[in-house]
Design an enzyme around this catalytic site. Sequence first.
Site, mmCIF file in Angstrom:
data_model
loop_
_atom_site.group_PDB
_atom_site.id
_atom_site.type_symbol
_atom_site.label_atom_id
_atom_site.label_comp_id
_atom_site.label_asym_id
_atom_site.label_seq_id
_atom_site.Cartn_x
_atom_site.Cartn_y
_atom_site.Cartn_z
ATOM 1 N N ARG A 1 31.342 -7.364 -10.204
ATOM 2 C CA ARG A 1 30.111 -8.017 -9.783
ATOM 3 C C ARG A 1 29.803 -9.154 -10.319
ATOM 4 O O ARG A 1 30.343 -9.321 -11.817
ATOM 5 C CB ARG A 1 29.033 -7.123 -10.220
ATOM 6 C CG ARG A 1 27.552 -7.206 -10.052
ATOM 7 C CD ARG A 1 26.812 -5.845 -10.520
ATOM 8 N NE ARG A 1 26.323 -6.118 -12.088
ATOM 9 C CZ ARG A 1 25.600 -5.736 -12.837
ATOM 10 N NH1 ARG A 1 24.628 -4.858 -12.075
ATOM 11 N NH2 ARG A 1 25.286 -5.833 -13.984
ATOM 12 N N PHE B 1 19.651 2.816 -9.972
ATOM 13 C CA PHE B 1 20.080 2.859 -11.154
ATOM 14 C C PHE B 1 19.711 4.071 -12.079
ATOM 15 O O PHE B 1 18.769 4.691 -12.110
ATOM 16 C CB PHE B 1 19.445 1.362 -12.084
ATOM 17 C CG PHE B 1 20.139 1.186 -13.231
ATOM 18 C CD1 PHE B 1 21.421 0.635 -13.349
ATOM 19 C CD2 PHE B 1 19.518 1.485 -14.698
ATOM 20 C CE1 PHE B 1 21.893 0.233 -14.501
ATOM 21 C CE2 PHE B 1 20.092 1.092 -15.743
ATOM 22 C CZ PHE B 1 21.345 0.402 -15.759
ATOM 23 N N ASP C 1 11.109 -1.038 -9.092
ATOM 24 C CA ASP C 1 11.797 -1.646 -10.382
ATOM 25 C C ASP C 1 12.501 -2.993 -10.085
ATOM 26 O O ASP C 1 13.285 -3.049 -8.925
ATOM 27 C CB ASP C 1 12.946 -0.692 -10.601
ATOM 28 C CG ASP C 1 13.805 -1.109 -11.812
ATOM 29 O OD1 ASP C 1 13.697 -2.368 -12.085
ATOM 30 O OD2 ASP C 1 14.639 -0.266 -12.474
ATOM 31 N N TYR D 1 15.705 -9.365 -20.035
ATOM 32 C CA TYR D 1 17.105 -10.030 -20.492
ATOM 33 C C TYR D 1 18.162 -10.302 -19.634
ATOM 34 O O TYR D 1 19.006 -10.947 -19.648
ATOM 35 C CB TYR D 1 17.776 -8.986 -21.487
ATOM 36 C CG TYR D 1 17.829 -7.399 -21.076
ATOM 37 C CD1 TYR D 1 18.954 -7.432 -20.153
ATOM 38 C CD2 TYR D 1 17.039 -6.399 -21.417
ATOM 39 C CE1 TYR D 1 19.120 -5.817 -19.651
ATOM 40 C CE2 TYR D 1 17.129 -5.330 -21.100
ATOM 41 C CZ TYR D 1 17.966 -4.993 -20.232
ATOM 42 O OH TYR D 1 18.506 -3.634 -19.800
ATOM 43 N N LYS D 2 17.677 -10.112 -18.354
ATOM 44 C CA LYS D 2 18.561 -10.498 -16.989
ATOM 45 C C LYS D 2 18.388 -11.889 -16.653
ATOM 46 O O LYS D 2 18.547 -12.739 -17.394
ATOM 47 C CB LYS D 2 18.425 -9.496 -16.174
ATOM 48 C CG LYS D 2 18.822 -7.942 -16.284
ATOM 49 C CD LYS D 2 18.802 -7.311 -15.069
ATOM 50 C CE LYS D 2 19.102 -5.741 -15.526
ATOM 51 N NZ LYS D 2 20.220 -5.442 -15.993
HETATM 52 C C1 LIG Z 1 17.330 -1.443 -12.241
HETATM 53 C C2 LIG Z 1 17.421 -1.260 -13.479
HETATM 54 N N1 LIG Z 1 16.363 -0.751 -14.244
HETATM 55 C C3 LIG Z 1 16.367 -0.586 -15.735
HETATM 56 C C4 LIG Z 1 17.640 -1.111 -16.261
HETATM 57 C C5 LIG Z 1 17.445 -1.107 -17.636
HETATM 58 O O1 LIG Z 1 16.149 -0.613 -18.349
HETATM 59 P P1 LIG Z 1 16.019 -0.737 -20.024
HETATM 60 O O2 LIG Z 1 15.406 -2.185 -20.151
HETATM 61 O O3 LIG Z 1 15.009 0.408 -20.274
HETATM 62 O O4 LIG Z 1 17.225 -0.769 -20.522
HETATM 63 C C6 LIG Z 1 18.662 -1.899 -15.719
HETATM 64 C C7 LIG Z 1 19.650 -2.354 -16.601
HETATM 65 O O5 LIG Z 1 20.658 -2.903 -16.022
HETATM 66 C C8 LIG Z 1 18.680 -2.025 -14.547
HETATM 67 O O6 LIG Z 1 19.638 -2.487 -13.704
#
Ligand SMILES: Cc1ncc(COP(=O)(O)O)c(C=O)c1O
Length: 407
Positions: free
Chosen positions: A366, A125, A194, A219-220
């Site tokens: 997706r 990402f 992550d 938020y996911k």
């Molecule tokens: C793998 C991954 N890391 C980080 C993030 C986003 O990070 P942040 O909370 O800093 O926007 C996402 C967002 O889709 C993601 O898919």
Amino acid sequence: MTFTLAEARAADAADSLRPLRDRFHLPDGLVYLDGNSLGPLPRAAAARLDEVINAEWGEGLIRSWNAHDWIGAPQRVGAKIAPLIGAKPHEVLVADSTSVNLFKLLVAASRLSDRSVLLSESGNFHTDLYIASGVADLTGLTLDIAPRNRVESRIGADTNLLLLTHVHYKTAERFDMAAMTARARAAGATTVWDLSHSAGAVPLELNRAGAELAVGCGYKYLNGGPGAPAFLYVAEHLQERLLSPLRGWMGHAAPFAFVDDYAPAAGIDRFLAGTPPILGLAALEAGLDAFEGVTMERLWTKSRALFDVFHALVEQRCPELACISPRGEDQRGSHISFRHPHAYELCQALIADDVIGDFRAPDVIRFGLTPLYLGFEDIWQGVDRLAGILESGSWQEPRFAVRARVT
Ligand SMILES: Cc1ncc(COP(=O)(O)O)c(C=O)c1O
């Protein structure tokens, strides 16, 4: 495999997780297959936010930092994430965004050794790679971005940090956390995971896997709301050895002593920087409470069944879509992705037909399979409308090619 609408309805009727759907507000007639990007509104969140805004903020005002334990929210909410990821309650803290938490952990962990390389995966990402490049600039580390199939062999005597996303945001490919962590550790490197597409999506056992450091989104799959605060995990044995590069007062041993010199708080609390976002934390807490009474194993069993049905129906009805997610259940997360040269237009046409998935550039569509609130009929309806759009060619209407700011 054929799977009819009647069979989908029968599967929903027999599903013991079905009542959990009532914990969420889902707009009538909408098939929401994007909970891997933004979880839906937990019904309890609206009531909880109303209470926090009107009673705790409106009436309690500043007294609520103590009276309603606002000050303890980062740890309290972190402790609710812990069982979902196989960590101890005091190993998880809610703070900042995933990007900022990644920065804090990478810089802190880089100081555990004098090795020179920060290794990650190309196609990771992008925020992870951007943060990694900033960390490399700041610390003097050399960034080594290797193709996925070469990452393991690139771990060597010069590897300081290994940064991996457990479940790939685009393909849903999943790393073997225990194996990769052990491989890095044997070589003397520290791994930062992550978990943005893993937490609340697949069963995780961070302690058992020997994971030392991790970050993830609120938020996911955790359903914390747009821009919800993120979390970070620091294994117990590392907590006193690491220092956050963002030394804010909330991470100080005595924030209300107002002294000039920095002294880190004990344990994971030192990874706090500024004042916690109480409204965001309250919404995230309601999102986490929606997991009450259900194990990740049960959710994962249903996720696998949803995946199999989605995959089979697309194979049968939409042969022009090429699945890029692994079939093996140990090798993937809880979303399914397909390549199509007009994935963007397809996605927009689907949204116009009340099926929400998302597009990932340049050519991937997706779909998030979120068993807390999705059923088999959602899957059936989603694929049915997708097949209809492909058959009619309606995605070719010019309005579906218009790109908005957020795609
Ligand atoms: C793998 C991954 N890391 C980080 C993030 C986003 O990070 P942040 O909370 O800093 O926007 C996402 C967002 O889709 C993601 O898919």
